[in-house]
Design an enzyme around this catalytic site. Structure first.
Site, short mmCIF file in Angstrom:
data_model
loop_
_atom_site.label_atom_id
_atom_site.label_comp_id
_atom_site.label_asym_id
_atom_site.label_seq_id
_atom_site.Cartn_x
_atom_site.Cartn_y
_atom_site.Cartn_z
N ARG A 101 0.98 -1.28 0.07
CA ARG A 101 -0.05 0.11 -0.03
C ARG A 101 0.78 1.15 0.14
NH1 ARG A 101 -5.15 1.18 3.61
NH2 ARG A 101 -5.97 -0.01 1.61
N HIS A 128 -7.04 1.01 -6.62
CA HIS A 128 -7.66 -0.02 -5.38
C HIS A 128 -8.16 -1.38 -6.00
CE1 HIS A 128 -7.57 -1.23 -1.44
NE2 HIS A 128 -8.24 -0.22 -0.91
N GLN A 131 -9.95 -3.97 -3.86
CA GLN A 131 -11.08 -3.54 -3.24
C GLN A 131 -12.24 -3.85 -4.15
OE1 GLN A 131 -11.87 -1.84 -0.11
NE2 GLN A 131 -13.94 -2.69 -1.12
N ASP A 220 -17.20 7.08 -1.82
CA ASP A 220 -15.99 6.84 -1.17
C ASP A 220 -15.68 7.95 -0.29
OD1 ASP A 220 -13.65 5.79 -0.05
OD2 ASP A 220 -12.47 5.92 -1.89
N CYS A 263 -16.32 1.33 -0.03
CA CYS A 263 -15.02 0.40 0.62
C CYS A 263 -14.75 0.28 1.88
CB CYS A 263 -13.78 0.98 -0.37
SG CYS A 263 -13.41 2.56 0.01
N ARG A 291 -13.12 -8.88 0.90
CA ARG A 291 -11.80 -8.69 0.75
C ARG A 291 -10.97 -9.81 0.91
NH1 ARG A 291 -9.83 -3.33 0.98
NH2 ARG A 291 -7.98 -4.37 0.54
N1 NVA Z 1 -10.04 6.48 -1.25
C1 NVA Z 1 -9.61 6.04 -0.05
C2 NVA Z 1 -9.83 4.71 0.15
C3 NVA Z 1 -9.29 4.17 1.41
C4 NVA Z 1 -9.66 2.60 1.38
C5 NVA Z 1 -8.18 6.54 0.12
O1 NVA Z 1 -7.36 6.40 -0.70
O2 NVA Z 1 -7.86 7.04 1.35
N1 CP Z 2 -11.40 -0.50 2.14
C1 CP Z 2 -10.04 -0.29 2.72
O1 CP Z 2 -8.86 -0.57 1.96
O2 CP Z 2 -9.78 -0.21 3.87
P1 CP Z 2 -8.35 -0.07 4.64
O3 CP Z 2 -7.87 1.19 4.66
O4 CP Z 2 -8.96 -0.31 6.29
O5 CP Z 2 -7.31 -1.16 4.57
#
Ligand code: NVA
Ligand code: CP
Length: 305
Positions: A101, A128, A131, A220, A263, A291
């Protein structure tokens, strides 16, 4: 040749469908998989916080008989300037796959280009994919068990962010209708322009138009990780995004059996009303659980097990 899982658009429909079939089989218990990744080690690198990705990958790795290794980038030499390329080469000698990540998408492509083991995208600023694979699995379970999505209409509301980008790629591969209701200033990354030109993908500034006859309504956070101000203070974005909130009146424009997806983490009262998030049409817990199942299938695919 290693198989990475970096973006949904990297694969064809048959390949992604096989991954989804595998996930469904593992979830149902019809496919024993306790030894499927035996003697494997999977490293997870986190440059950003996580609840679902961290836990679902770690549990999934253990359920398939492999060993998880959680690495926070700030505790690695990466945080002190060791290059991505050197990190990729070193980790390739120790572990069998990497889930990462990261903040910048270029970091994952750089990592993958120097690693000799599979690299899986656990979220970047641009996409993502794990997801949205879980989202597609959930949509299939509820709306299209045959995995034929051609009659489905998905509507995205709010920020044209990383999750939206993976939905756009999924619509391109699976062929469902995707109508994005986003403020013009917050549209998807220009690297997706070629997909936005497809006949089954549209963009509007009018949320009520996107909601009409939708089977799935999805949104989101207004403020993704790494944006200034944090999740609770999205500043000017609040004003831009407020008209795109999924609330009861927007849900009422969709099909009567439409589902609400997110998500997570969700901020009730911002991108969606509490009544919708916690209402009868919300499938967010099933989506979060998936997931686990879909990522197990993605790891098995990348590790050819
Ligand atoms: N769009 C959000 C998704 C979190 C799972 C982010 O990048 O923070
Ligand atoms: N949806 C998602 O990726 O959640 P986290 O940020 O908790 O991993």
């Amino acid at each position: 040749m290693t198989v990475d899982f970096i973006d949904i658009a990297d694969f064809d429909q048959a390949t992604l469908t096989a991954i989804l079939d595998d996930a469904v089989a593992m979830k149902s218990g019809t496919k024993p998989h306790g030894e499927r990744l035996a003697h494997q080690t999977v490293a997870m690198i986190f440059e950003k916080p996580s609840t679902r990705t961290r836990v679902s990958f770690e549990v999934g790795i253990r359920q398939m008989g492999a060993v998880p290794l959680v690495l926070k980038s700030e505790e690695m030499q990466l945080g002190r300037g060791e290059t991505i390329a050197d990190t990729a080469k070193v980790l390739s000698g120790y572990v069998d796959a990497i889930m990462i990540r990261t903040s910048r998408h270029e970091i994952i492509t750089e990592l993958a280009s120097h690693a000799t083991i599979p690299v899986i995208n656990g979220l970047t600023d641009r996409s993502h994919p794990c997801q949205v694979m879980a989202d597609i699995m959930t949509m299939a379970e509820i709306k299209a068990p045959s995995l034929d999505f051609s009659a489905m209409k998905v509507a995205w509301f709010g920020d044209g962010n990383n999750v939206a980008a993976s939905w756009i790629e999924a619509a391109a591969v699976f062929g469902f209708q995707l109508d994005l209701a986003v403020p013009p200033a917050l549209g998807p990354d220009s690297s997706l322009d070629h997909l936005m030109a497809l006949p089954n993908i549209t963009m509007t500034a009018k949320p009520e138009d996107a909601a009409i006859d939708a089977d799935v309504l999805v949104t989101d956070t207004w403020s993704s990780m790494g944006m200034p101000g944090g999740y609770s203070n999205s500043g000017d974005r609040q004003g831009l995004l407020r008209p795109y909130q999924i609330n009861e009146s927007l849900m009422a424009k969709a099909k009567a059996d439409a589902i609400f997806m997110h998500c997570l983490p969700v901020y009730r009262g911002q991108e969606a009303s509490a009544g919708v998030v916690d209402g009868a049409q919300s499938v967010i817990w099933q989506e979060a659980e998936n997931r686990l199942h879909v990522q197990k299938a993605i790891m098995a695919f990348c590790l050819k097990r």
